[in-house]
Scaffold this active site. Structure first.
Site, short mmCIF file in Angstrom:
data_model
loop_
_atom_site.label_atom_id
_atom_site.label_comp_id
_atom_site.label_asym_id
_atom_site.label_seq_id
_atom_site.Cartn_x
_atom_site.Cartn_y
_atom_site.Cartn_z
N LYS A 1 0.82 -1.21 0.00
CA LYS A 1 0.00 0.00 0.00
C LYS A 1 0.86 1.26 0.00
O LYS A 1 2.06 1.19 0.21
CB LYS A 1 -0.96 -0.01 1.20
CG LYS A 1 -1.93 -1.20 1.20
CD LYS A 1 -2.75 -1.29 -0.08
CE LYS A 1 -4.00 -2.12 0.00
NZ LYS A 1 -3.88 -3.55 0.21
C1 PLP Z 1 -5.38 -4.38 0.65
C2 PLP Z 1 -6.85 -4.19 0.62
C3 PLP Z 1 -7.68 -4.62 1.66
C4 PLP Z 1 -7.19 -5.47 2.80
O1 PLP Z 1 -6.17 -4.87 3.50
P1 PLP Z 1 -5.34 -5.74 4.58
O2 PLP Z 1 -4.68 -4.67 5.40
O3 PLP Z 1 -4.34 -6.53 3.79
O4 PLP Z 1 -6.27 -6.57 5.35
C5 PLP Z 1 -9.02 -4.33 1.58
N1 PLP Z 1 -9.53 -3.68 0.54
C6 PLP Z 1 -8.78 -3.25 -0.50
C7 PLP Z 1 -9.41 -2.52 -1.62
C8 PLP Z 1 -7.40 -3.51 -0.50
O5 PLP Z 1 -6.66 -3.12 -1.54
#
Ligand code: PLP
Length: 379
Positions: A184
């Site tokens: 992210k």
């Molecule tokens: C990465 C992501 C998640 C989940 O995030 P985690 O922190 O890995 O649980 C949920 N929604 C979207 C759109 C994502 O890209």
């Protein structure tokens, strides 16, 4: 695979290392003062009253659903074009996700018309997802939700630091959920954050984050409490001080790093028009300030995506797909989407979308290298 240009890359340096060491040396590792400071700084950045740090965004989404009162038998409208966690969180509560379409091939966020088509007497909430860090049409979505008495949860996993009309994405609905997973635009390895302006929801989120307990280990360490009650069926969705310490440093770099992403995207857009004009570029014009989390392109209709991605791989350039739509997954077959609103735009783009490398350290030369490979792969 030894990529010449990977899909993404983290920006970690001496500051993150020092922050981690400081926590280790402090000898207090579980949720405590570093996490509290991280939460304060994050809520100030977003412009929300409360921020509640958790262990990942999937947990955040689950808690958001619970705190908004979503229960078995309810329906929650979600986009199909998102990561599976968005819909899984709904199912954890016993409610049913109902899949909505996106706006167009130029705007891959949830469509208000499609939300309207999904509405039934059981609809309780909408979860929107700011695809790639580009804002959904929040003014229209909030107006629709208000008219029908629905809660709005924002899956802001892509959109830390993004805004619309000067208001942070994640702070428009009842609750916003952010991810700090390693790929992210700000990361702690694993980690997440919830934001809300609603004091009662914030209280429920804090309570459910840690077993439904009324007092934390930290409070007892501080000498503020001896015992506790358990007032709800909660979870252990806590973050720890090591992750929060990394998060504070990443947060301090966020605006700068999002701006570096923006520069790379501007260069991509310019070169694509010149070198590969048959490719469609979503979000060339878009609402608000993006966080530029990912850079999606759409191959021409009838193009061979697998061959394209193989050609890019031959040049040691990593690409990806965002996303295989959720309603097509085996684990979602039982929900019988056929009885629901059709998703023509999602269906049209799912075999055409490819995500190109994007990260703050992507240089002008790297973007040019990627674009030359795209040009070659298209010929
Ligand atoms: C990465 C992501 C998640 C989940 O995030 P985690 O922190 O890995 O649980 C949920 N929604 C979207 C759109 C994502 O890209």
């Amino acid at each position: 695979m030894d990529w010449l240009i990977p899909l993404g890359d983290v920006d970690f340096g001496a500051e993150e290392e020092a922050a981690v060491l400081e926590v280790l040396r402090s000898r207090w590792l579980t949720m405590g003062s570093v996490t509290q400071t991280f939460e304060k700084e994050f809520s100030a950045m977003v412009g929300s009253r409360h921020a509640i740090a958790v262990n990942n965004a999937t947990a955040a989404l689950h808690l958001a659903c619970l705190a908004c009162g979503i229960r078995p038998g309810d329906e929650v409208i979600v986009p199909s074009l998102t990561f599976v966690a968005t819909a899984n969180a709904v199912r954890y509560t016993g409610a049913t996700p109902v899949f909505a379409d996106v706006v167009s091939e130029l705007d891959l966020t949830i469509s208000v018309q499609s939300i309207e088509a999904c509405l039934t007497e059981k609809t309780r909430a909408i979860i929107v997802m700011h695809y790639g860090g580009y804002a959904c049409d929040m003014p229209s979505i909030m107006a629709f939700a208000k008219q029908h008495g629905l809660a709005v949860i924002e899956d802001a996993a892509h959109s830390a630091g993004a805004a619309l009309e000067g208001r942070g994405l994640g702070s428009w609905g009842q609750v916003g959920c952010y991810s700090f997973f390693s790929n992210k635009n700000m990361t702690t390895g694993e980690g997440g954050m919830l934001v809300t302006d609603d004091d009662a929801i914030a209280g429920r989120l804090r309570n459910l984050r840690s077993h439904g307990m009324t007092a934390m280990t930290w409070d007892r360490h501080q000498g503020h409490a001896w015992s506790y009650d358990v007032t709800a069926l909660g979870y252990n969705y806590r973050i720890d001080e090591i992750h929060s310490a990394i998060g504070r440093v990443q947060l301090s770099k966020l605006a700068h790093n999002n701006a570096r992403r923006a520069q790379a995207v501007a260069q991509y857009n310019e070169l694509l028009l010149e070198l590969a004009p048959s490719i469609t570029i979503p979000f060339q014009s878009h609402r608000g300030l993006s966080s530029y989390h990912i850079f999606p392109i759409l191959l021409p209709k009838g193009g061979d995506r697998l061959a394209f991605m193989e050609n890019m791989k031959a040049e040691r350039i990593q690409t990806s797909i965002h996303y295989p739509p959720i309603h097509k997954f085996s684990a979602y077959a039982e929900l019988d989407q056929s009885a629901r609103a059709p998703l023509p735009i999602t269906e049209d783009i799912v075999d055409r979308e490819v995500t190109l490398p994007l990260y703050p350290g992507l240089s002008e030369k790297d973007v040019l290298t990627v674009m030359q490979a795209v040009q070659k792969a298209m010929s």
